[in-house]
Design a protein around this motif. Structure first.
Motif, PDB file in Angstrom:
ATOM      1  N   THR A  87       0.824  -1.213   0.000  1.00 27.42           N
ATOM      2  CA  THR A  87       0.000   0.000   0.000  1.00 27.42           C
ATOM      3  C   THR A  87       0.858   1.262   0.000  1.00 27.42           C
ATOM      4  O   THR A  87       0.330   2.370  -0.108  1.00 27.42           O
ATOM      5  CB  THR A  87      -0.930   0.040   1.234  1.00 27.42           C
ATOM      6  OG1 THR A  87      -0.135   0.042   2.429  1.00 27.42           O
ATOM      7  CG2 THR A  87      -1.859  -1.165   1.249  1.00 27.42           C
ATOM      8  N   ALA A  88       2.174   1.110   0.129  1.00 24.79           N
ATOM      9  CA  ALA A  88       3.078   2.259   0.225  1.00 24.79           C
ATOM     10  C   ALA A  88       2.891   3.283  -0.910  1.00 24.79           C
ATOM     11  O   ALA A  88       2.894   4.498  -0.643  1.00 24.79           O
ATOM     12  CB  ALA A  88       4.527   1.780   0.282  1.00 24.79           C
ATOM     13  N   PRO A  89       2.722   2.853  -2.190  1.00 25.58           N
ATOM     14  CA  PRO A  89       2.568   3.844  -3.265  1.00 25.58           C
ATOM     15  C   PRO A  89       1.406   4.817  -3.049  1.00 25.58           C
ATOM     16  O   PRO A  89       1.464   5.960  -3.507  1.00 25.58           O
ATOM     17  CB  PRO A  89       2.338   2.975  -4.509  1.00 25.58           C
ATOM     18  CG  PRO A  89       2.999   1.685  -4.188  1.00 25.58           C
ATOM     19  CD  PRO A  89       2.781   1.479  -2.725  1.00 25.58           C
ATOM     20  N   MET A  90       0.347   4.378  -2.363  1.00 22.23           N
ATOM     21  CA  MET A  90      -0.806   5.255  -2.144  1.00 22.23           C
ATOM     22  C   MET A  90      -0.403   6.498  -1.364  1.00 22.23           C
ATOM     23  O   MET A  90      -0.816   7.616  -1.691  1.00 22.23           O
ATOM     24  CB  MET A  90      -1.913   4.508  -1.388  1.00 22.23           C
ATOM     25  CG  MET A  90      -3.188   5.332  -1.216  1.00 22.23           C
ATOM     26  SD  MET A  90      -4.424   4.540  -0.152  1.00 22.23           S
ATOM     27  CE  MET A  90      -3.729   4.885   1.474  1.00 22.23           C
ATOM     28  N   TYR A  91       0.420   6.314  -0.334  1.00 28.20           N
ATOM     29  CA  TYR A  91       0.850   7.445   0.492  1.00 28.20           C
ATOM     30  C   TYR A  91       1.783   8.376  -0.289  1.00 28.20           C
ATOM     31  O   TYR A  91       1.724   9.596  -0.133  1.00 28.20           O
ATOM     32  CB  TYR A  91       1.538   6.929   1.757  1.00 28.20           C
ATOM     33  CG  TYR A  91       0.671   5.981   2.557  1.00 28.20           C
ATOM     34  CD1 TYR A  91      -0.459   6.439   3.233  1.00 28.20           C
ATOM     35  CD2 TYR A  91       0.955   4.622   2.608  1.00 28.20           C
ATOM     36  CE1 TYR A  91      -1.268   5.563   3.943  1.00 28.20           C
ATOM     37  CE2 TYR A  91       0.151   3.741   3.321  1.00 28.20           C
ATOM     38  CZ  TYR A  91      -0.957   4.217   3.980  1.00 28.20           C
ATOM     39  OH  TYR A  91      -1.757   3.358   4.686  1.00 28.20           O
ATOM     40  N   VAL A 130      -4.071   3.731  -9.484  1.00 24.45           N
ATOM     41  CA  VAL A 130      -3.317   2.990  -8.465  1.00 24.45           C
ATOM     42  C   VAL A 130      -3.775   3.392  -7.066  1.00 24.45           C
ATOM     43  O   VAL A 130      -3.991   2.546  -6.197  1.00 24.45           O
ATOM     44  CB  VAL A 130      -1.791   3.238  -8.620  1.00 24.45           C
ATOM     45  CG1 VAL A 130      -1.018   2.680  -7.423  1.00 24.45           C
ATOM     46  CG2 VAL A 130      -1.285   2.598  -9.907  1.00 24.45           C
ATOM     47  N   PHE A 131      -3.949   4.701  -6.861  1.00 20.07           N
ATOM     48  CA  PHE A 131      -4.400   5.228  -5.571  1.00 20.07           C
ATOM     49  C   PHE A 131      -5.770   4.655  -5.196  1.00 20.07           C
ATOM     50  O   PHE A 131      -5.974   4.180  -4.068  1.00 20.07           O
ATOM     51  CB  PHE A 131      -4.478   6.757  -5.633  1.00 20.07           C
ATOM     52  CG  PHE A 131      -4.877   7.404  -4.335  1.00 20.07           C
ATOM     53  CD1 PHE A 131      -3.917   7.841  -3.432  1.00 20.07           C
ATOM     54  CD2 PHE A 131      -6.218   7.578  -4.009  1.00 20.07           C
ATOM     55  CE1 PHE A 131      -4.277   8.431  -2.225  1.00 20.07           C
ATOM     56  CE2 PHE A 131      -6.599   8.166  -2.811  1.00 20.07           C
ATOM     57  CZ  PHE A 131      -5.616   8.592  -1.912  1.00 20.07           C
ATOM     58  N   PHE A 138       6.984   1.526   5.553  1.00 22.48           N
ATOM     59  CA  PHE A 138       7.747   1.118   4.373  1.00 22.48           C
ATOM     60  C   PHE A 138       8.093   2.319   3.497  1.00 22.48           C
ATOM     61  O   PHE A 138       9.166   2.358   2.881  1.00 22.48           O
ATOM     62  CB  PHE A 138       6.951   0.094   3.561  1.00 22.48           C
ATOM     63  CG  PHE A 138       7.781  -0.641   2.543  1.00 22.48           C
ATOM     64  CD1 PHE A 138       8.657  -1.633   2.951  1.00 22.48           C
ATOM     65  CD2 PHE A 138       7.691  -0.332   1.200  1.00 22.48           C
ATOM     66  CE1 PHE A 138       9.438  -2.309   2.019  1.00 22.48           C
ATOM     67  CE2 PHE A 138       8.461  -0.997   0.268  1.00 22.48           C
ATOM     68  CZ  PHE A 138       9.338  -1.988   0.670  1.00 22.48           C
ATOM     69  N   VAL A 139       7.214   3.322   3.440  1.00 23.38           N
ATOM     70  CA  VAL A 139       7.482   4.553   2.689  1.00 23.38           C
ATOM     71  C   VAL A 139       8.711   5.252   3.257  1.00 23.38           C
ATOM     72  O   VAL A 139       9.641   5.613   2.523  1.00 23.38           O
ATOM     73  CB  VAL A 139       6.272   5.510   2.724  1.00 23.38           C
ATOM     74  CG1 VAL A 139       6.655   6.885   2.165  1.00 23.38           C
ATOM     75  CG2 VAL A 139       5.113   4.941   1.927  1.00 23.38           C
ATOM     76  N   PHE A 140       8.728   5.462   4.579  1.00 23.61           N
ATOM     77  CA  PHE A 140       9.834   6.183   5.213  1.00 23.61           C
ATOM     78  C   PHE A 140      11.125   5.363   5.185  1.00 23.61           C
ATOM     79  O   PHE A 140      12.221   5.927   5.083  1.00 23.61           O
ATOM     80  CB  PHE A 140       9.465   6.554   6.646  1.00 23.61           C
ATOM     81  CG  PHE A 140       8.422   7.630   6.731  1.00 23.61           C
ATOM     82  CD1 PHE A 140       8.730   8.938   6.389  1.00 23.61           C
ATOM     83  CD2 PHE A 140       7.125   7.345   7.133  1.00 23.61           C
ATOM     84  CE1 PHE A 140       7.768   9.939   6.444  1.00 23.61           C
ATOM     85  CE2 PHE A 140       6.154   8.336   7.195  1.00 23.61           C
ATOM     86  CZ  PHE A 140       6.480   9.644   6.855  1.00 23.61           C
ATOM     87  N   LEU A 177      -2.739  -5.999  -5.034  1.00 23.65           N
ATOM     88  CA  LEU A 177      -1.797  -6.659  -5.933  1.00 23.65           C
ATOM     89  C   LEU A 177      -1.952  -6.125  -7.356  1.00 23.65           C
ATOM     90  O   LEU A 177      -0.962  -5.884  -8.054  1.00 23.65           O
ATOM     91  CB  LEU A 177      -2.031  -8.168  -5.906  1.00 23.65           C
ATOM     92  CG  LEU A 177      -1.046  -9.043  -6.706  1.00 23.65           C
ATOM     93  CD1 LEU A 177       0.371  -8.859  -6.192  1.00 23.65           C
ATOM     94  CD2 LEU A 177      -1.452 -10.511  -6.618  1.00 23.65           C
ATOM     95  N   LEU A 178      -3.185  -5.905  -7.777  1.00 24.12           N
ATOM     96  CA  LEU A 178      -3.457  -5.351  -9.102  1.00 24.12           C
ATOM     97  C   LEU A 178      -2.872  -3.943  -9.233  1.00 24.12           C
ATOM     98  O   LEU A 178      -2.310  -3.591 -10.276  1.00 24.12           O
ATOM     99  CB  LEU A 178      -4.974  -5.315  -9.352  1.00 24.12           C
ATOM    100  CG  LEU A 178      -5.443  -4.790 -10.723  1.00 24.12           C
ATOM    101  CD1 LEU A 178      -4.903  -5.661 -11.848  1.00 24.12           C
ATOM    102  CD2 LEU A 178      -6.968  -4.747 -10.770  1.00 24.12           C
ATOM    103  N   SER A 179      -2.979  -3.154  -8.178  1.00 25.19           N
ATOM    104  CA  SER A 179      -2.422  -1.792  -8.191  1.00 25.19           C
ATOM    105  C   SER A 179      -0.904  -1.839  -8.360  1.00 25.19           C
ATOM    106  O   SER A 179      -0.319  -1.016  -9.069  1.00 25.19           O
ATOM    107  CB  SER A 179      -2.779  -1.054  -6.897  1.00 25.19           C
ATOM    108  OG  SER A 179      -2.005  -1.513  -5.801  1.00 25.19           O
ATOM    109  N   ALA A 180      -0.260  -2.814  -7.708  1.00 21.18           N
ATOM    110  CA  ALA A 180       1.198  -2.958  -7.815  1.00 21.18           C
ATOM    111  C   ALA A 180       1.605  -3.325  -9.235  1.00 21.18           C
ATOM    112  O   ALA A 180       2.582  -2.803  -9.774  1.00 21.18           O
ATOM    113  CB  ALA A 180       1.692  -4.020  -6.833  1.00 21.18           C
TER     114      ALA A 180
END
Length: 306
Positions: free
Chosen positions: A94-98, A117-118, A151-153, A264-267
């Motif tokens: 979920t990291a890409p969303m942030y 993706v968001f 995971f983002v940081f 998973l689809l978003s990734a």
């Protein structure tokens, strides 16, 4: 970049090893803090020699990277323990969303593919949370969201590291994470694993999951592109709950399965568009190089004519 079957095998082996972490957490009856500590300590000790191969800096980012890795791993372990492994491992993606949300906040602009993706990740989090909300398991939701944020940081600080051997960096981060857990235990003490079998399992898993797997992955990356390696890594959120099902009989709820599929689809979409954008950028650079070469040739011809 040269690709061969051995390099692909090394990355696949690393992903399979990583995917065993969910089964490990479910197999031992130990506090998540001790599971995380022993795992990081084992990986750090195994990779320790790589620290001295090349100077690593800036240490500030290594320190913060280690702290956020500790928060990430502990949140992942807690979520796996109190919820399903499928929910826990999918929340890692979920990291890409942030990142997308922060980018929109700063620029007030968002590309269509990033918006998709968001939305997919956001919907995935909602579906993942339904089962926990119905059961009143709010801690699973909090720890699950923390997985992606941490995971983002962690990734941000890792990208800021300008020099250092990959495995040496992983070793330092593991050791810093283990120290972080040790400090937490001073304020929130819990008894260590009492079973000899659990101590052996956790120690070996630390060496294998947090040590050997990274050595395999790092070696594989020498001959496999990062984009292709990332696609192979998408097998982890599929294999992780599969091993838990085969080993412990855990079946995730339908809402968790839907949520995991959406994330998973978003990734997959994010990786595909990243590859396309990279290819487009390379084509533009090639066109610019060709244009500059033609301009130089024409300029030379004009000078000769003069």
């Amino acid at each position: 970049m040269k690709n061969n079957s051995k390099a692909y095998f090394l990355i696949i082996a690393a992903v399979i090893i990583w995917s065993l972490s969910g089964l490990l957490v479910k197999a031992v009856n130990t506090d998540p803090l001790w599971i995380s500590l022993i795992r990081c300590l084992g990986g750090g000790i195994f990779l320790l020699p790589y620290i001295f191969k090349e100077k690593i800096y800036p240490m500030k980012n290594i320190l913060f990277g280690g702290i956020f890795m500790a928060i990430f791993l502990l949140s992942l372990t807690i979520t796996t323990r109190i919820s399903s492994s499928a929910m826990a491992i999918s929340m890692q993606y979920t990291a890409p969303m942030y990142v997308i949300g922060y980018g929109f906040y700063k620029s007030k602009e968002i590309k269509f593919e990033k918006f998709i993706v968001f939305l997919l990740i956001f919907a995935g989090i909602i579906f993942n949370s339904i089962t926990s909300m119905n059961g009143g398991n709010w801690w699973a939701i909090v720890s699950g969201i923390t997985i992606g944020l941490a995971f983002v940081f962690y990734s941000y600080n890792l990208q800021k590291v300008k020099k250092g051997n990959l495995l040496g960096i992983v070793a330092l981060i593991n050791i810093i994470s283990a120290i972080f857990y040790g400090i937490l235990l001073l304020f929130r003490y819990s008894p260590p694993p009492s079973s000899f079998n659990e101590i052996i399992i956790l120690s070996i898993s630390g060496i294998v999951i947090s040590g050997i797997s990274y050595a395999l992955y790092g070696e594989g990356l020498r001959e496999v592109s990062m984009e292709k390696a990332m696609i192979i890594c998408l097998a982890e959120p599929v294999l992780n709950p599969l091993w838990v099902y085969l080993g412990k009989g855990e079946i995730p709820s339908m809402t968790t399965v839907i949520g995991s599929i959406l994330i998973l689809l978003s990734a997959i979409i994010d990786i595909v568009f990243s590859i396309k954008n990279k290819k487009k950028l390379l084509q533009i650079n090639e066109m610019n190089c060709t244009f500059n070469l033609v301009s130089k040739i024409l300029g030379t011809v004009q000078n000769i004519n003069l």
